[in-house]
Design a protein around this motif. Structure first.
Motif, PDB file in Angstrom:
ATOM      1  N   SER A  99       0.826  -1.213   0.000  1.00  0.00           N
ATOM      2  CA  SER A  99       0.000   0.000   0.000  1.00  0.00           C
ATOM      3  C   SER A  99       0.858   1.260   0.000  1.00  0.00           C
ATOM      4  O   SER A  99       0.522   2.259  -0.636  1.00  0.00           O
ATOM      5  N   ILE A 100       2.005   1.214   0.705  1.00  0.00           N
ATOM      6  CA  ILE A 100       2.912   2.374   0.725  1.00  0.00           C
ATOM      7  C   ILE A 100       3.484   2.617  -0.670  1.00  0.00           C
ATOM      8  O   ILE A 100       3.506   3.750  -1.164  1.00  0.00           O
ATOM      9  N   ILE A 101       3.911   1.530  -1.349  1.00  0.00           N
ATOM     10  CA  ILE A 101       4.467   1.654  -2.707  1.00  0.00           C
ATOM     11  C   ILE A 101       3.398   2.182  -3.667  1.00  0.00           C
ATOM     12  O   ILE A 101       3.664   3.039  -4.509  1.00  0.00           O
ATOM     13  N   SER A 102       2.153   1.677  -3.518  1.00  0.00           N
ATOM     14  CA  SER A 102       1.052   2.132  -4.383  1.00  0.00           C
ATOM     15  C   SER A 102       0.771   3.611  -4.190  1.00  0.00           C
ATOM     16  O   SER A 102       0.548   4.350  -5.156  1.00  0.00           O
ATOM     17  N   THR A 103       0.775   4.065  -2.923  1.00  0.00           N
ATOM     18  CA  THR A 103       0.523   5.477  -2.620  1.00  0.00           C
ATOM     19  C   THR A 103       1.610   6.364  -3.213  1.00  0.00           C
ATOM     20  O   THR A 103       1.329   7.404  -3.821  1.00  0.00           O
ATOM     21  N   ILE A 104       2.880   5.933  -3.028  1.00  0.00           N
ATOM     22  CA  ILE A 104       4.002   6.714  -3.577  1.00  0.00           C
ATOM     23  C   ILE A 104       3.905   6.777  -5.094  1.00  0.00           C
ATOM     24  O   ILE A 104       4.121   7.832  -5.712  1.00  0.00           O
ATOM     25  N   ALA A 105       3.549   5.646  -5.724  1.00  0.00           N
ATOM     26  CA  ALA A 105       3.428   5.604  -7.187  1.00  0.00           C
ATOM     27  C   ALA A 105       2.331   6.542  -7.666  1.00  0.00           C
ATOM     28  O   ALA A 105       2.499   7.262  -8.658  1.00  0.00           O
ATOM     29  N   TYR A 106       1.180   6.567  -6.945  1.00  0.00           N
ATOM     30  CA  TYR A 106       0.063   7.430  -7.360  1.00  0.00           C
ATOM     31  C   TYR A 106       0.456   8.903  -7.282  1.00  0.00           C
ATOM     32  O   TYR A 106       0.281   9.655  -8.240  1.00  0.00           O
ATOM     33  N   PHE A 107       0.998   9.302  -6.116  1.00  0.00           N
ATOM     34  CA  PHE A 107       1.340  10.712  -5.948  1.00  0.00           C
ATOM     35  C   PHE A 107       2.524  11.118  -6.825  1.00  0.00           C
ATOM     36  O   PHE A 107       2.607  12.255  -7.291  1.00  0.00           O
ATOM     37  N   GLY A 108       3.450  10.156  -7.070  1.00  0.00           N
ATOM     38  CA  GLY A 108       4.551  10.428  -7.996  1.00  0.00           C
ATOM     39  C   GLY A 108       4.040  10.663  -9.404  1.00  0.00           C
ATOM     40  O   GLY A 108       4.473  11.591 -10.094  1.00  0.00           O
ATOM     41  N   GLY A 109       3.080   9.819  -9.839  1.00  0.00           N
ATOM     42  CA  GLY A 109       2.481   9.989 -11.165  1.00  0.00           C
ATOM     43  C   GLY A 109       1.732  11.298 -11.290  1.00  0.00           C
ATOM     44  O   GLY A 109       1.834  11.999 -12.299  1.00  0.00           O
ATOM     45  N   LYS A 110       0.978  11.647 -10.246  1.00  0.00           N
ATOM     46  CA  LYS A 110       0.211  12.905 -10.248  1.00  0.00           C
ATOM     47  C   LYS A 110       1.161  14.104 -10.351  1.00  0.00           C
ATOM     48  O   LYS A 110       0.909  15.051 -11.091  1.00  0.00           O
ATOM     49  N   TYR A 111       2.267  14.034  -9.625  1.00  0.00           N
ATOM     50  CA  TYR A 111       3.247  15.117  -9.656  1.00  0.00           C
ATOM     51  C   TYR A 111       3.836  15.269 -11.066  1.00  0.00           C
ATOM     52  O   TYR A 111       3.947  16.389 -11.591  1.00  0.00           O
ATOM     53  N   LEU A 112       4.220  14.143 -11.685  1.00  0.00           N
ATOM     54  CA  LEU A 112       4.812  14.192 -13.025  1.00  0.00           C
ATOM     55  C   LEU A 112       3.837  14.752 -14.056  1.00  0.00           C
ATOM     56  O   LEU A 112       4.220  15.555 -14.915  1.00  0.00           O
ATOM     57  N   VAL A 113       2.565  14.341 -13.970  1.00  0.00           N
ATOM     58  CA  VAL A 113       1.553  14.827 -14.911  1.00  0.00           C
ATOM     59  C   VAL A 113       1.314  16.323 -14.707  1.00  0.00           C
ATOM     60  O   VAL A 113       1.229  17.089 -15.673  1.00  0.00           O
ATOM     61  N   ASP A 114       1.231  16.765 -13.442  1.00  0.00           N
ATOM     62  CA  ASP A 114       1.025  18.194 -13.147  1.00  0.00           C
ATOM     63  C   ASP A 114       2.205  19.039 -13.634  1.00  0.00           C
ATOM     64  O   ASP A 114       2.017  20.144 -14.151  1.00  0.00           O
ATOM     65  N   GLU A 115       3.422  18.510 -13.460  1.00  0.00           N
ATOM     66  CA  GLU A 115       4.608  19.243 -13.919  1.00  0.00           C
ATOM     67  C   GLU A 115       4.622  19.383 -15.441  1.00  0.00           C
ATOM     68  O   GLU A 115       4.989  20.424 -15.978  1.00  0.00           O
TER      69      GLU A 115
END
Length: 203
Positions: A99-115
């Motif tokens: 669940s920790i890896i999934s959360t990091i992956a989601y927020f990492g993806g959101k950050y990359l898309v927003d950037e």
């Protein structure tokens, strides 16, 4: 100053341009532009403006959501592969780590898309600054072209939480949160003196 506003529109498509949406500006020649620019000149300007839009594509909310789904799917597949590889070596990955890896992956993806969205909007703004500086060099003080970014309401997020009462009846509490997005808009300011002329010509 008399202000003529023109919002950026998105062409709704379901083809391969989903992640590179087509945007365009459109407007009609009107009395506000009479004496400043004729229909043919306006068509030439619009063609140049829309060419600039096409050369500097933005990332729409729809495309951002789609990219997040793609990123999430890839992350999920990689996570399954990671779990499978760990099981081959006789190791077990705890659900909390998953669940920790999934959360990091989601927020990492959101950050990359927003950037990426910010980078695109920055290139878009820079391109229009150059174009409108060229227009304003000849049009001022009669008219002034500007690109503006405005917050617009896109949708509402509705959240409802239910709790069970003693008599097993459900009681709900909810909240509605407005969601906003930035939208590009051309603001054309026309000098008051010209605005008075156009009003008298329109009567």
């Amino acid at each position: 100053m008399k202000i003529v506003l023109n919002r950026l529109r998105e062409e709704e498509t379901f083809d391969c341009n989903y992640f590179a949406p087509r945007y365009y500006f459109e407007t009609e020649w009107c009395l506000d532009m009479h004496g400043y620019i004729d229909r043919e000149e306006l068509d030439v300007r619009l063609e140049e403006i829309n060419r600039t839009v096409a050369e500097n594509p933005l990332l729409s909310q729809r495309a951002k959501k789609g990219l997040l789904y793609v990123y999430g799917t890839i992350s999920f597949i990689l996570l399954l592969f990671f779990i499978y590889a760990a099981s081959l070596f006789g190791r077990v990955i705890a659900p909390s780590i998953v669940s920790i890896i999934s959360t990091i992956a989601y927020f990492g993806g959101k950050y990359l898309v927003d950037e990426e969205a910010k980078r695109r909007s920055g290139r878009f703004s820079d391109a229009f600054k150059l174009l409108f500086d060229k227009y304003n060099a000849t049009d001022n003080p009669t008219a002034n072209w500007k690109l503006k970014w405005r917050n617009v309401l896109t949708h509402y997020k509705v959240e409802i939480n239910y709790t069970l009462e003693n008599n097993n009846s459900a009681k709900g509490k909810g909240k509605i949160t407005p969601k906003y997005a930035e939208e590009a808009e051309i603001e054309l300011e026309i000098n008051d003196a010209l605005a008075e002329i156009t009003e008298s010509r329109g009567t």
